[in-house]
Motif scaffolding. Structure first.
Motif, short mmCIF file in Angstrom:
data_model
loop_
_atom_site.label_atom_id
_atom_site.label_comp_id
_atom_site.label_asym_id
_atom_site.label_seq_id
_atom_site.Cartn_x
_atom_site.Cartn_y
_atom_site.Cartn_z
N ILE A 129 8.63 99.55 83.55
CA ILE A 129 8.96 98.77 82.35
C ILE A 129 7.75 97.96 81.90
O ILE A 129 7.43 97.89 80.71
CB ILE A 129 10.16 97.85 82.63
CG1 ILE A 129 11.42 98.69 82.90
CG2 ILE A 129 10.41 96.91 81.46
CD1 ILE A 129 12.58 97.88 83.42
N ALA A 130 7.06 97.35 82.88
CA ALA A 130 5.87 96.56 82.53
C ALA A 130 4.79 97.45 81.93
O ALA A 130 4.13 97.07 80.96
CB ALA A 130 5.34 95.84 83.78
N CYS A 131 4.61 98.64 82.50
CA CYS A 131 3.61 99.56 81.97
C CYS A 131 3.98 100.01 80.56
O CYS A 131 3.10 100.15 79.69
CB CYS A 131 3.47 100.77 82.90
SG CYS A 131 2.64 100.41 84.46
N ALA A 132 5.26 100.26 80.32
CA ALA A 132 5.69 100.64 78.96
C ALA A 132 5.42 99.50 77.99
O ALA A 132 4.99 99.73 76.84
CB ALA A 132 7.17 101.00 78.97
N ASN A 133 5.64 98.27 78.45
CA ASN A 133 5.36 97.12 77.59
C ASN A 133 3.88 97.01 77.28
O ASN A 133 3.47 96.74 76.15
CB ASN A 133 5.83 95.83 78.28
CG ASN A 133 6.70 94.99 77.37
OD1 ASN A 133 6.59 95.06 76.16
ND2 ASN A 133 7.56 94.18 77.96
N VAL A 134 3.05 97.24 78.32
CA VAL A 134 1.60 97.21 78.11
C VAL A 134 1.20 98.30 77.13
O VAL A 134 0.35 98.09 76.25
CB VAL A 134 0.87 97.38 79.46
CG1 VAL A 134 -0.63 97.61 79.24
CG2 VAL A 134 1.09 96.16 80.34
N ALA A 135 1.80 99.48 77.28
CA ALA A 135 1.46 100.57 76.38
C ALA A 135 1.82 100.24 74.93
O ALA A 135 1.07 100.56 73.99
CB ALA A 135 2.18 101.85 76.82
N ALA A 261 9.84 104.73 71.06
CA ALA A 261 10.26 105.52 72.22
C ALA A 261 10.04 104.76 73.52
O ALA A 261 10.87 104.80 74.44
CB ALA A 261 9.49 106.85 72.25
N LEU A 262 8.92 104.03 73.60
CA LEU A 262 8.65 103.24 74.80
C LEU A 262 9.67 102.11 74.97
O LEU A 262 10.11 101.82 76.09
CB LEU A 262 7.23 102.68 74.75
CG LEU A 262 6.10 103.70 74.93
CD1 LEU A 262 4.75 103.06 74.65
CD2 LEU A 262 6.12 104.28 76.34
N VAL A 263 10.05 101.47 73.87
CA VAL A 263 11.05 100.40 73.95
C VAL A 263 12.40 100.95 74.40
O VAL A 263 13.11 100.34 75.20
CB VAL A 263 11.16 99.68 72.59
CG1 VAL A 263 12.39 98.79 72.55
CG2 VAL A 263 9.91 98.87 72.34
N VAL A 264 12.77 102.12 73.87
CA VAL A 264 14.02 102.76 74.32
C VAL A 264 13.97 103.02 75.81
O VAL A 264 14.95 102.79 76.54
CB VAL A 264 14.25 104.07 73.53
CG1 VAL A 264 15.38 104.88 74.17
CG2 VAL A 264 14.59 103.77 72.07
#
Length: 648
Positions: A129-135, A261-264
């Motif tokens: 989740i943290a990596c998706a947020n960073v992305a 898509a990352l937020v989903v």
């Protein structure tokens, strides 16, 4: 050696008294060695307790080191052949018996292995989740710099150079964040160790070491490279001609879709963690509120061990000391009742077969089993275990008197359905083959902790079973005042009778708390991880919508210039946030239904597919997404059409 002799080498050859027997110290083990079960003192077999030839007692663990090159399955095959030979040699006692060979490391971590795996999975989900947020943040950064990158490319910068710059920036951010996280981990690990239950293997060794640092560094670096690569690739692929002609307006559409898509994905992973945490919380609440069969409040526990000589005389001396001590304690101000037990409720120490009315002529298979508990007079009153029928133990139940016993309701239901057990005889395998007359029935107690149902139990008076119970008892005192306030008074009472009796004070509530320490710990940790995941998901939704509003300000201004009301714009942005939440929740619930089945053995009176938990997780994530969407939506509804239309 450290606590009693101050690490003095002269400890070797000194004498210590154990159960009234003098033993000479012949060796000192390393400070961290406590095998098994936090042991501090080891003595040879047949020193304190005589070795008996009965094949019915299974009181020892066999420990051995395999020869170099020997596999575990080879050792198991050899021990199985030995078990088969013993079965043929001793058919009456070894029938249906087998030998299981396991690794000591596996045995030591057996009770916490699944908990550690669950926590590792939770950490992995939070990391994703943290990596998706960073992305998403890096995508926003790359999109905002799209025109800058186009200009750099037009001036001669190669795609490789652009990629290298963007990845270097993301790696630097990752290293800085990793350093801050390491500082937090150093202090956080100490807090987690303090919260962890004491039975976690090698808990004292837990901390930040070189291997942990190397692993953390590698994960931070790989995460930054992997999740920084996609935004860098996107930014480096910007079309030079389109970028110079169109600006950045058309270059952000793909980034918005990727960020959406990352937020989903963030919301979906958060739902999985939230559902797991919800199940554990609901399970822990049920575990904490289950009826124990006794009342632990206002009960002081004093663990004692009376030094006594060998043989029956020493044990009878201990029995007389306990009898007089409990009588005086019962008369102290603030004391409602006092008793003593071989094992506190929730920590049953022994059990075995029992027979009603007569012993069988020979060993029979499938005999019923019960927990054996040796207690003194007054113990049921001190623990507030209700007497359902018959009488309590009293001063008549002495060593010379006919043997008596009290059974619990579970045993009465199992062995005396529709009958009155009072006056019947019961036999057990504790220390005698003589019959015990049942004189009472008490309520059920959860002998192995709140997570297990009550089992049949036989209570026996201490004065009649000193040989098996020994001279170590836990004195339980129910008080009308704070239990700790009586500790010094009890210490003086014991000291006046025997200065050599060691004592350790605690409360029964502390003992009950130990039984739920492990589920409390994993519930707390998974709850923390779920909270972090929800916060990250909230930040992701807010970031995407805030960026979308900033990029669509011209469109929003045009809509409002053509007659759209602020309320309709507010609903438009909120709807987009709820779309993200709906997709994420749907995917997360599907993943949670599969993932939470791994928690089945950790749950108490809760099913992995508990619908209320899943509805609660979905509603909470929906509310979080709505709250995260509100600020960008409100900002969009306040866009000035004149200002928005004047800007590109």
């Amino acid at each position: 050696a450290r606590s009693h002799f101050g690490s003095n080498p002269a400890a070797l050859g000194q004498t210590v008294h154990v159960f009234g027997r003098p033993l000479t110290i012949v060796g000192v083990l390393p400070a961290g060695f406590h095998f098994p079960d936090q042991t501090d003192l080891w003595f040879p077999a047949d020193t304190i307790y005589p070795v008996v030839e009965s094949r019915g007692g299974h009181n020892y663990w066999a420990v051995g080191r395999l020869k170099p090159g020997t596999r575990l399955d080879q050792a198991q095959a050899e021990m199985s052949s030995i078990a088969l030979r013993l079965t043929k040699e001793y058919p009456s006692t070894d029938r249906n018996m087998c030998i299981a060979v396991t690794r000591m490391r596996d045995e030591m971590v057996r009770n916490v292995r699944l908990t550690l795996y669950v926590l590792l999975a939770a950490v992995g989900l939070v990391l994703l989740i943290a990596c998706a947020n960073v992305a998403t943040l890096l995508l926003a950064r790359a999109s905002a710099r799209a025109r800058e990158i186009v200009i750099r490319t037009a001036l001669g910068a190669s795609r490789t150079r652009t990629l290298r710059q963007l990845i270097t920036e993301s790696s630097l951010l990752a290293l800085l964040a990793g350093g801050a996280g390491l500082a937090l981990a150093i202090f956080g690990s100490k807090a987690l160790v303090a919260l962890a239950p004491g039975n976690v293997p090698r808990l004292a060794e837990t901390g930040i070491d070189a291997r942990v640092l190397a692993f953390t560094f590698a994960v931070s670096l790989l995460a930054s490279l992997f999740f920084g690569l996609a935004p860098a690739l996107y930014a480096s692929r910007a079309d030079l001609n389109e970028g110079l002609k169109q600006g950045t307006a058309r270059m952000v559409g793909g980034a918005l879709r990727m960020r959406g898509a990352l937020v989903v994905a963030e919301i979906a992973l958060s739902v999985i963690l939230l559902a797991g945490a919800g199940l554990l919380v609901k399970s822990f609440i049920a575990l904490d509120n289950v009826a124990l069969g006794f009342r632990p409040e206002h009960v002081l526990v004093m663990d004692t061990s009376v030094p006594a000589g060998p043989g029956l005389g020493g044990r009878l001396h201990a029995a007389r000391l306990y009898r007089g001590l409990l009588g005086d304690i019962s008369n102290l101000p603030g004391v409602l009742a006092a008793g003593a037990t071989m094992a506190l409720p929730g920590h049953a120490c022994c059990g075995g077969s029992y027979w009603i009315d007569h012993l069988p002529e020979r060993s029979a298979a499938n005999t019923p089993n019960a927990v054996y508990s040796v207690v003194t007079q007054g113990t049921f009153a001190a623990l507030d275990i209700p007497l359902k029928a018959g009488r309590d133990f009293n001063a008549v139940d002495t060593y010379q008197a006919p043997l008596t016993a009290i059974i619990n309701e579970s045993l009465a239901r199992q062995s005396f359905p529709g009958q009155n057990p009072i006056g019947r005889s019961i036999f057990c395998g504790l220390d005698t083959d003589k019959p015990m007359r049942i004189v009472g029935i008490v309520g059920d107690v959860r002998q192995y902790g709140p997570a297990r149902e009550p089992e049949p139990e036989i209570y026996m008076p201490y004065d009649q079973h000193t040989r098996s119970a020994g001279t170590s008892l836990s004195v339980v005192v129910r008080t009308t005042i704070a239990p700790d306030a009586l500790a010094e008074t009890l210490r003086r009472e014991v000291y006046e009778r025997s200065p050599d009796v060691p004592m350790r004070f605690s409360t029964l509530e502390d003992s009950v708390s130990e039984n739920v320490a492990a589920p409390r710990f994993r519930t707390l940790l998974l709850g923390i991880f779920a909270g972090i995941a929800v916060c990250l998901a909230m930040a992701g939704v807010y970031g995407v919508l805030a960026y979308m509003v900033s990029q669509r300000s011209n469109e929003i201004g045009l809509r409002m210039a053509l007659g759209a009301s602020p309320a309709s714009v507010l609903r438009l942005i909120l709807r987009q946030g709820l779309v993200f939440a709906g997709l994420g929740v749907a995917l997360g619930l599907a993943g949670a239904l599969a993932a939470t089945r791994l928690l089945t053995s950790m749950l108490f009176e809760v099913k992995p597919g508990d619908p209320l938990t899943y509805v609660g997780a979905a509603v909470l994530l929906g509310a979080v997404a709505l709250a995260a969407s509100y600020i960008p939506a409100r900002r969009a509804s306040r866009v000035d059409p004149n200002v928005a239309l004047r800007h590109e």
